[in-house]
Design a protein around this motif. Sequence first.
Motif, PDB file in Angstrom:
ATOM      1  N   ALA A  25      -5.724   2.508  -0.858  1.00 13.21           N
ATOM      2  CA  ALA A  25      -4.493   3.289  -1.034  1.00 13.21           C
ATOM      3  C   ALA A  25      -3.387   2.385  -1.574  1.00 13.21           C
ATOM      4  O   ALA A  25      -2.394   2.098  -0.907  1.00 13.21           O
ATOM      5  CB  ALA A  25      -4.077   3.923   0.284  1.00 13.21           C
ATOM      6  N   SER A  47      -5.203   8.879   2.078  1.00 15.33           N
ATOM      7  CA  SER A  47      -3.750   8.931   2.272  1.00 15.33           C
ATOM      8  C   SER A  47      -3.412  10.364   2.672  1.00 15.33           C
ATOM      9  O   SER A  47      -3.456  11.278   1.841  1.00 15.33           O
ATOM     10  CB  SER A  47      -3.003   8.520   1.002  1.00 15.33           C
ATOM     11  OG  SER A  47      -1.610   8.502   1.209  1.00 15.33           O
ATOM     12  N   LYS A  70       3.023   4.791   4.983  1.00 10.56           N
ATOM     13  CA  LYS A  70       2.663   5.695   6.077  1.00 10.56           C
ATOM     14  C   LYS A  70       3.846   5.969   7.008  1.00 10.56           C
ATOM     15  O   LYS A  70       3.914   7.031   7.629  1.00 10.56           O
ATOM     16  CB  LYS A  70       1.527   5.104   6.901  1.00 10.56           C
ATOM     17  CG  LYS A  70       0.222   4.906   6.139  1.00 10.56           C
ATOM     18  CD  LYS A  70      -0.824   4.264   7.034  1.00 10.56           C
ATOM     19  CE  LYS A  70      -2.131   4.018   6.290  1.00 10.56           C
ATOM     20  NZ  LYS A  70      -3.144   3.347   7.152  1.00 10.56           N
ATOM     21  N   ASN A 119       0.818  -1.204   0.000  1.00  6.20           N
ATOM     22  CA  ASN A 119       0.000   0.000   0.000  1.00  6.20           C
ATOM     23  C   ASN A 119       0.857   1.262   0.000  1.00  6.20           C
ATOM     24  O   ASN A 119       2.066   1.211   0.234  1.00  6.20           O
ATOM     25  CB  ASN A 119      -0.920   0.006   1.224  1.00  6.20           C
ATOM     26  CG  ASN A 119      -1.842  -1.190   1.245  1.00  6.20           C
ATOM     27  OD1 ASN A 119      -2.327  -1.631   0.196  1.00  6.20           O
ATOM     28  ND2 ASN A 119      -2.076  -1.737   2.432  1.00  6.20           N
ATOM     29  N   ILE A 120       0.211   2.393  -0.279  1.00  8.30           N
ATOM     30  CA  ILE A 120       0.905   3.674  -0.196  1.00  8.30           C
ATOM     31  C   ILE A 120       1.447   3.822   1.232  1.00  8.30           C
ATOM     32  O   ILE A 120       0.720   3.622   2.197  1.00  8.30           O
ATOM     33  CB  ILE A 120      -0.058   4.828  -0.537  1.00  8.30           C
ATOM     34  CG1 ILE A 120      -0.513   4.706  -2.005  1.00  8.30           C
ATOM     35  CG2 ILE A 120       0.616   6.178  -0.315  1.00  8.30           C
ATOM     36  CD1 ILE A 120      -1.562   5.724  -2.409  1.00  8.30           C
TER      37      ILE A 120
END
Length: 495
Positions: A415, A352, A186, A183-184
């Motif tokens: 995301a 996001s 974090k 996923n994008i």
Amino acid sequence: MISTLQKTIRPFWAVRGLHRSAVEDLKRPAPEDTVTASYGKFISEVKPQHLSPVVLHRSKRMVLDSIGVGLIGSTTDVFELVLRHCQHMYAPDHISSVYGRGGTRLSPILAAFVNGVATHSMDFDDTWHPATHPSGAVLPAVLALSDMLPANSKPSGLDFLLAFNVGLEIQGRLMRFSNEAQNIPKRFHPPTVVGTMGSAAACARLLSLDHSQCGHALAIAASLAGAPMANAATQSKPLHIGNASRLGLEAALLASQGLEASPLILDAVAGVAGFSAFYEDYVPQPIPSPDADGHMFLLEEQDIGFKRFPAHLGMHWVADAAASVHNLLVGVDHGTVSQAKVQEILLRVPKSKYINRPFPESEHEARHSFQFNACTALLDGEVNVQSFSPASMRRPELLALLSRVHVEHPKDNPASFNSMYGEIQVTLVGGEVLRGRCDTFYGHWRNPLSNESLRKKFRNNAGAVLPSEKVEALIDAVEEMDKREDCCALLSHLH
């Protein structure tokens, strides 16, 4: 007294009739059976013949694109600042070339750094899945190291491409140790983690290190890896790529001098975090050893994403969706787009936080703003290099549109660059509603840029700092690379 106690209290391995070495063998796997050892062996043993025609073709496209975005990146303020810092703070060492600066050379370490910064200074570099920027972390290091090697030891074009592909492969394999990486991001910016490891692997391969040294290079790189996502959309984000490139090169050079590190850096060891420190759901797998039957590089099955304009990859979905509505608005407004006729803009995008920026205050924030890129494409029909200039960002009509944007995060829009979409709904003052949606933009790995489009992008980018004949010579040098006895042609054109 102490000697009596020492004689009386026998260690448990002696009580059970075990030899000390046998107990140590129970505690850890044989060195050749570890995940880390498999990676060291792969890096040292993979050969140019393992590169398939598909991998060669795709990786040459990546090299060309990365050089192009590095060259136009050399025109940015952040690149100029970093280059000036390196020239003023470090002793001169005229070895490796610098993007866009024909008369300037630096030490290999610093050249890898500044060229990596140039590559990411406009967020114009390629993106892979799972999400990372693979070329910018590896290519500047491989170029700088090739410059460093003696004239009679320059790598062949195939050896250069092999080292580059090893750097890509290690990044891709490491990211597949974690579902979180799908996923994008974090927490950590992925190029600062896997990119540093990929750079170390590529340089270890180019230096012909043995399998043990290659493993140590990865372990040293792990101690130099990692940067937080909080610095996304700032001038410091390009440093992430520059550091990944230079620190990976430094790790390989230190390993070549005999520096050692953990032989279990990639393995899952209970109670002691190695590479698992970067991912919460870390499940490592050994990499298959290359053999006569060949090796299937990940690039063969997972193509790369190339950006058409300099911004975060997620912006390409909303820009294409908004451009389709622009075309409808042009019809309504008879050739122009009037912000006064727009009552409301609704964006449906993944959740996001770092790319949800309603009113970006800098070009770096604008490159990471769903709202800015959607409104720019709505007004202009596209997003391009000039869209992020101060004059473009301050346009009253653009600011007016930004004030009318609302954002939703549908549950079916994850995301993830592999499955997200971008959707825009524009309500006009009269009540008419126009909609646009993009599921796969042109340039995504599912819809890759044609060779013609990729070369057009390269010509535009490289042409910002080089004369046209030099630009064409670079295209030819990259295209013919796998047929060259050495990489001197490519290096000379960059000088």
